[in-house]
Design an enzyme around this catalytic site. Structure first.
Site: not given
Ligand code: MRU
Length: 365
Positions: A46-48, A193, A234, A244-245
């Site tokens: 996970r994470g963009a 997270q 994201d 973002n999250k």
């Molecule tokens: O649902 P996730 O864990 O994939 O969400 C991740 C986030 O919101 C991060 O803050 C975002 O992807 C930036 S990661 C460099």
């Protein structure tokens, strides 16, 4: 030591299963693209930026077993299937587009050559992210004071990228530059997270970290403890609205109220100039069980209604600056972000929006 979030090994994709952290460090080996898709959907990865890298590698792997006679058509099907895994992080679509371009531009070559080029492209996407994290970190570190308490939300570290991370990359770069940095990590309900992943990473990097529940951030800022908020993104729209999250928006409102600068770490791969504003960013809604259950145990009455958006949008006027690998973008973002996407360079003219301008800091109470 670098975190091995997503790797390409002997034609297979290897991913650290982030669902099990911090309790178990398990690496899963994938040789079927459908399993990589499931891994993205279920948040093994996970994470963009990490999602983008995983998709590129999954596509490169899947392309190997496509029939040469129907290569272009089946390749497109494969790309569409990856695109359907998660809707918000634009890095996924950005990476898929790069893979499509390889096929388009090499349509005249034999499919086995194209497959090799696809593998090379997936590796480049990974390597560029790694290098970009380093540059982004340096640009961001320069914004922080010598001693700094940073609040972050979710996880935008090495686990979310191919390198040292974006928001946490800034933290690491600041520490490496000799600054005295401490991190406050929002736990980030419902998937935790912050509590699970950011705390794990910071502990591993020997950077002081304190975990708080999401509802404690206001009290912390009111006491004057937080010097800067840094989050990842994201998808950031052309006008600087930041997806973002879920919970990021609340933190941004709190930061503006308390006069704390709110920085977004945004690799160019997560800036989507085709979205004029955040209104156009699709927001993923995930399963109710993420909210109704904690650690496998139900915490709500059975059958209760749940709303579970995975992301929110922070309006650009709450954002002090957006840090990219090409430099620091300041308002007005429509101009400065376009410049960053083209290759960036110097900071755009500074015109702080009223709500993001530092206000008088409140003292501890
Ligand atoms: O649902 P996730 O864990 O994939 O969400 C991740 C986030 O919101 C991060 O803050 C975002 O992807 C930036 S990661 C460099």
């Amino acid at each position: 030591m670098k975190i091995r979030t997503v790797e390409w090994k002997a034609g297979r994709v290897v991913m650290l299963d982030q669902r099990l952290l911090p309790n178990r460090e398990v690496y899963r080996i994938y040789d079927d693209p459908s399993d990589v898709m499931a891994g993205i959907r279920d948040m093994v990865v996970r994470g963009a930026p990490a999602i983008g890298v995983a998709a590129a590698m999954g596509i490169a792997m899947g392309a190997r077993s496509l029939s040469p006679d129907r290569f272009a058509r089946d390749f497109e099907r494969l790309c569409r299937a990856f695109a359907a895994t998660r809707p918000t992080a634009v890095n996924l679509f950005w990476a898929i587009e790069r893979m499509r371009k390889v096929v388009r531009e090499n349509a005249h070559r034999p499919s086995e050559t194209v497959v090799k080029l696809l593998e090379r492209e997936a590796q480049s996407i990974r390597d560029e992210d790694l290098d970009g994290n380093r540059r982004l970190g340096e640009h961001g570190a320069a914004l922080l004071p010598k001693t700094c308490n940073v609040l972050t939300h979710c996880n935008a570290g090495g686990l979310a990228t191919a390198g040292i991370g974006t928001a946490l990359g800034i933290v690491c770069a600041a520490r490496d530059a000799g600054k005295k940095i401490a991190v406050w990590a929002d736990e980030t309900r419902p998937v935790l997270q912050g509590a699970r992943l950011t705390a794990w990473e910071m502990k591993r990097a020997r950077i002081p970290v304190t975990v708080i529940t999401d509802n404690m951030a206001g009290a912390l800022m009111r006491r004057g403890i937080i010097d800067a908020v840094i989050v990842g993104t994201d998808r950031t729209a052309a006008n600087g609205d930041v997806a973002n999250k879920i919970g990021t928006y609340s933190v941004a409102v709190l930061a503006a109220h308390h006069g704390v600068p709110f920085y977004v770490a945004a690799p160019v791969s997560s800036i989507d100039l085709s979205c004029k504003t955040g209104e156009q960013i699709p927001i993923e809604e995930r399963a109710a069980a993420e909210v109704t259950h904690v650690g496998g145990k139900q915490v709500t009455p059975g059958g209760v209604k749940v709303w579970n958006p995975a992301f929110d949008v922070t309006p650009h006027d709450l954002v002090t600056a957006i840090v990219t690998e090409n430099g620091v973008a300041r308002p007005p973002y429509t101009q400065s972000l376009a410049k960053m996407v083209k290759g960036g360079a110097a900071e755009a003219p500074v015109r702080e929006p009223a709500s993001a301008a530092p206000r008088k800091r409140r003292t501890r109470s």
